[in-house]
Design a protein around this motif. Structure first.
Motif, short mmCIF file in Angstrom:
data_model
loop_
_atom_site.label_atom_id
_atom_site.label_comp_id
_atom_site.label_asym_id
_atom_site.label_seq_id
_atom_site.Cartn_x
_atom_site.Cartn_y
_atom_site.Cartn_z
N LYS A 11 0.82 -1.21 0.00
CA LYS A 11 0.00 0.00 0.00
C LYS A 11 0.86 1.26 0.00
O LYS A 11 0.43 2.31 -0.46
N GLN A 12 2.05 1.19 0.57
CA GLN A 12 2.90 2.35 0.70
C GLN A 12 4.35 1.90 0.74
O GLN A 12 4.64 0.71 0.73
N ASP A 48 -1.63 -3.56 8.51
CA ASP A 48 -1.74 -2.10 8.44
C ASP A 48 -0.47 -1.42 8.94
O ASP A 48 -0.04 -0.40 8.41
N GLY A 51 1.94 -1.65 6.19
CA GLY A 51 1.54 -0.97 4.97
C GLY A 51 1.31 -1.93 3.82
O GLY A 51 1.58 -1.60 2.66
#
Length: 226
Positions: A11-12, A48, A51
């Motif tokens: 995600k990042q 989470d 990421g």
């Protein structure tokens, strides 16, 4: 596997230390397990914190128990390998050499517990850690404790009995080293805590007068086998 495959995008950009996504997952799990508890941490929360998608986490670890197993194994592996190397060396011929072997094992083990990025020793107290799934960790911890005992028994052959008796110094020192886990959790571990703990075990074994020489020999063993 060392990285997520196609279809498992991040995600990042990486926000965790580690050479691989797997290392980052372990680092995130370490922080969450030690700060909010194993039962209260979900795999989604771990993903989470790294990421990545939750599905990507399952690409590296099938279950949350698999993550815990690797973390627990890692807390013992280094100390056990070092203790095995020291124990397997030439038998000591004098009390200082015998004491230095036990001191070195305690110092090395304690330093790892004090200086690891996260205080993973607190996971030892999890009821889950006693489950059959984590047998390898429990077996390795028992083996490490046995090496402490055997090294302590060698000290007993040479050293005069201290207040607790040299015969108990190996097991006592194992307990003292593991007490650093709780001291660290309370914010009471300092730069010299591991050394002070190793010293204390030898003082209780009646080796206070030889402590300076034992320390020097212990440092040599750590340079050799560490």
């Amino acid at each position: 596997m060392t990285s997520a495959g196609p279809g498992r995008p991040r995600k990042q950009q990486p926000v965790r230390p580690g050479a691989t996504a797997r290392d980052e997952i372990l680092d995130a799990a370490s922080e969450l397990f030690t700060s909010q508890g194993f039962a209260n941490t979900s795999t989604r929360a771990i993903a989470d914190a790294v990421g990545i998608r939750q599905s990507s986490l399952y690409h590296h670890f099938g279950t949350k128990d698999d993550i815990l197993a690797e973390l627990l194994d890692g807390t013992v592996a280094g100390g056990l390998a070092f203790a095995s190397a020291v124990h397997g060396g030439p038998p000591p011929s004098d009390p200082r050499t015998a004491a230095a072997r036990l001191h070195a094992v305690a110092l090395y083990d304690g330093t790892q517990l004090c200086n690891a990025r996260w205080n993973l020793g607190v996971l030892y107290h999890l009821p889950e850690a006693r489950a059959p799934r984590f047998r390898r960790f429990m077996d390795d911890r028992r083996q490490l404790r046995q090496l402490y005992r055997e090294l302590g028994q060698t000290v007993e052959e040479f050293a005069p009995a201290g207040p607790q008796g040299a015969s108990s110094c190996g097991d006592l020192l194992f307990r003292l080293v593991e007490s650093l886990i709780n001291l660290r959790a309370d914010g009471l571990v300092g730069a010299d805590s591991a050394l002070e703990t190793a010293d204390a075990g030898l003082v209780l074994a009646g080796m206070a007068a030889e402590l300076d020489e034992v320390r020097a020999m212990s440092a040599g063993l750590i340079r050799k086998f560490g």
